[in-house]
Design a protein around this motif. Sequence first.
Motif, PDB file in Angstrom:
ATOM      1  N   GLY A   1      -3.023   4.187  -2.818  1.00 23.91           N
ATOM      2  CA  GLY A   1      -3.073   3.067  -3.745  1.00 23.91           C
ATOM      3  C   GLY A   1      -1.724   2.412  -3.903  1.00 23.91           C
ATOM      4  O   GLY A   1      -0.675   3.032  -3.675  1.00 23.91           O
ATOM      5  N   VAL A   2      -1.739   1.122  -4.269  1.00 24.67           N
ATOM      6  CA  VAL A   2      -0.515   0.365  -4.514  1.00 24.67           C
ATOM      7  C   VAL A   2      -0.449   0.037  -5.998  1.00 24.67           C
ATOM      8  O   VAL A   2      -1.351  -0.605  -6.540  1.00 24.67           O
TER       9      VAL A   2
ATOM     10  N   LEU B   1       6.052  -8.822   2.365  1.00 24.94           N
ATOM     11  CA  LEU B   1       6.461  -7.786   1.420  1.00 24.94           C
ATOM     12  C   LEU B   1       5.305  -6.844   1.108  1.00 24.94           C
ATOM     13  O   LEU B   1       5.487  -5.625   1.002  1.00 24.94           O
ATOM     14  N   VAL B   2       4.117  -7.409   0.971  1.00 20.96           N
ATOM     15  CA  VAL B   2       2.954  -6.565   0.693  1.00 20.96           C
ATOM     16  C   VAL B   2       2.699  -5.620   1.862  1.00 20.96           C
ATOM     17  O   VAL B   2       2.388  -4.444   1.670  1.00 20.96           O
ATOM     18  N   ARG B   3       2.839  -6.133   3.075  1.00 20.55           N
ATOM     19  CA  ARG B   3       2.608  -5.274   4.249  1.00 20.55           C
ATOM     20  C   ARG B   3       3.616  -4.137   4.310  1.00 20.55           C
ATOM     21  O   ARG B   3       3.300  -3.047   4.799  1.00 20.55           O
ATOM     22  N   ARG B   4       4.813  -4.388   3.831  1.00 17.60           N
ATOM     23  CA  ARG B   4       5.802  -3.300   3.822  1.00 17.60           C
ATOM     24  C   ARG B   4       5.321  -2.142   2.951  1.00 17.60           C
ATOM     25  O   ARG B   4       5.403  -0.974   3.346  1.00 17.60           O
ATOM     26  N   VAL B   5       4.832  -2.456   1.758  1.00 17.43           N
ATOM     27  CA  VAL B   5       4.385  -1.364   0.894  1.00 17.43           C
ATOM     28  C   VAL B   5       3.097  -0.752   1.428  1.00 17.43           C
ATOM     29  O   VAL B   5       2.880   0.465   1.301  1.00 17.43           O
ATOM     30  N   ILE B   6       2.231  -1.551   2.052  1.00 17.18           N
ATOM     31  CA  ILE B   6       1.010  -1.011   2.644  1.00 17.18           C
ATOM     32  C   ILE B   6       1.352   0.003   3.736  1.00 17.18           C
ATOM     33  O   ILE B   6       0.791   1.111   3.782  1.00 17.18           O
TER      34      ILE B   6
ATOM     35  N   SER C   1       4.092   2.677  -4.119  1.00 18.23           N
ATOM     36  CA  SER C   1       3.033   3.595  -3.717  1.00 18.23           C
ATOM     37  C   SER C   1       2.615   4.385  -4.943  1.00 18.23           C
ATOM     38  O   SER C   1       3.437   4.710  -5.804  1.00 18.23           O
ATOM     39  N   CYS C   2       1.334   4.683  -5.058  1.00 20.28           N
ATOM     40  CA  CYS C   2       0.834   5.323  -6.270  1.00 20.28           C
ATOM     41  C   CYS C   2       1.410   6.716  -6.483  1.00 20.28           C
ATOM     42  O   CYS C   2       1.385   7.236  -7.601  1.00 20.28           O
ATOM     43  N   ASP C   3       1.961   7.320  -5.424  1.00 18.89           N
ATOM     44  CA  ASP C   3       2.577   8.637  -5.584  1.00 18.89           C
ATOM     45  C   ASP C   3       4.082   8.544  -5.842  1.00 18.89           C
ATOM     46  O   ASP C   3       4.777   9.547  -5.849  1.00 18.89           O
ATOM     47  N   ARG C   4       4.578   7.316  -6.024  1.00 19.39           N
ATOM     48  CA  ARG C   4       5.979   7.042  -6.366  1.00 19.39           C
ATOM     49  C   ARG C   4       6.961   7.429  -5.256  1.00 19.39           C
ATOM     50  O   ARG C   4       8.146   7.595  -5.505  1.00 19.39           O
ATOM     51  N   GLN C   5       6.477   7.536  -4.012  1.00 22.32           N
ATOM     52  CA  GLN C   5       7.402   7.839  -2.921  1.00 22.32           C
ATOM     53  C   GLN C   5       8.257   6.648  -2.536  1.00 22.32           C
ATOM     54  O   GLN C   5       9.333   6.808  -1.955  1.00 22.32           O
ATOM     55  N   GLY C   6       7.782   5.446  -2.841  1.00 25.00           N
ATOM     56  CA  GLY C   6       8.556   4.275  -2.461  1.00 25.00           C
ATOM     57  C   GLY C   6       8.069   3.042  -3.181  1.00 25.00           C
ATOM     58  O   GLY C   6       6.989   3.029  -3.792  1.00 25.00           O
ATOM     59  N   ALA C   7       8.873   1.983  -3.111  1.00 19.96           N
ATOM     60  CA  ALA C   7       8.536   0.756  -3.829  1.00 19.96           C
ATOM     61  C   ALA C   7       9.271  -0.428  -3.227  1.00 19.96           C
ATOM     62  O   ALA C   7      10.301  -0.273  -2.559  1.00 19.96           O
ATOM     63  N   VAL C   8       8.717  -1.613  -3.488  1.00 23.66           N
ATOM     64  CA  VAL C   8       9.352  -2.880  -3.138  1.00 23.66           C
ATOM     65  C   VAL C   8       9.567  -3.636  -4.438  1.00 23.66           C
ATOM     66  O   VAL C   8       8.617  -3.859  -5.198  1.00 23.66           O
TER      67      VAL C   8
END
Length: 289
Positions: free
Chosen positions: A79-80, A64-69, A123-130
């Motif tokens: 940034g996460v 899951l972490v790799r997905r957001v990375i 993502s720190c720019d709020r483009q996506g999230a898990v």
Amino acid sequence: MTDLSGLTDLSALSALSALSALSGDEPGEPGVLTDSWDFDEDWLSDGPKLIVPVPAGSHVDASLVRRVIEGCRTAGADGVLVLTDGPGGPGEPGASGRTRRTVAPGRAVAAVAGIGSPALLASCDRQGAVLLSGPGSALVAGTPRFLRGAVPEGVDGGRARFARYARTVAHRWPGLPSLARSLPPRHLAWSRSRDVPAGTGAARQLELMRGLTAGSVDAPDFARGWQAARRTSHDNGERLREPLLTAFGQVFSLLEDYSVDLDLKDADDLTDQELADAVREIMEYTEGF
């Protein structure tokens, strides 16, 4: 659990509140979540953003972490954002509310893997999230740029894969098949060129292949256009099945051995004519072209 089939992404998320009846959002938090740990519909609408359910355990794991990375990488975020619930637990007396921190993508696996639900990795720019709100599944939501990295299997590929997984583990998590039905693949998986609808990325790829072999599209324009159409197809969540899947994979491999820039062309790279001949051969030997 209520059957959510036929609902849109946004209405499905409203109906999924039973999966994450959590509260305690602090003033000033990013508009990604509601008080009940659901994705906020206004945030989903801004983009717009699509949702893909993925398998998960009871804790955030490295996958899951790799997905957001990877989502941060393709979206250009550096940034996460990690959002977790306070020590007191959601809705319990003495809960300290949500805690938030930001970690560098390169350190995210070590810093985040192992935390329990509920948890949000964005993502720190709020483009996506898990979002991990409970055991068995997580929701990945984001813009096409974010999902290109976070869901490399594509939106429809990820949704179809989750549906198979949900059926397999339904005895353990009986709510997952309803979740899968609420977020179905948007496209059928096409196996023959005649099945591909006009206006899709895959249709543009087919058009360019025919143009190259007919001589109406030159090799450099084909290479640039085909790769751009491939990205469009991925962003749209389009899916292919055999034999078209293998044919497109072969064309992609050909383009890895072809250079548009003459200054960068190696001696063993394909020439324009060799590329056209190879694409023609793929079309001739692929059933359904």
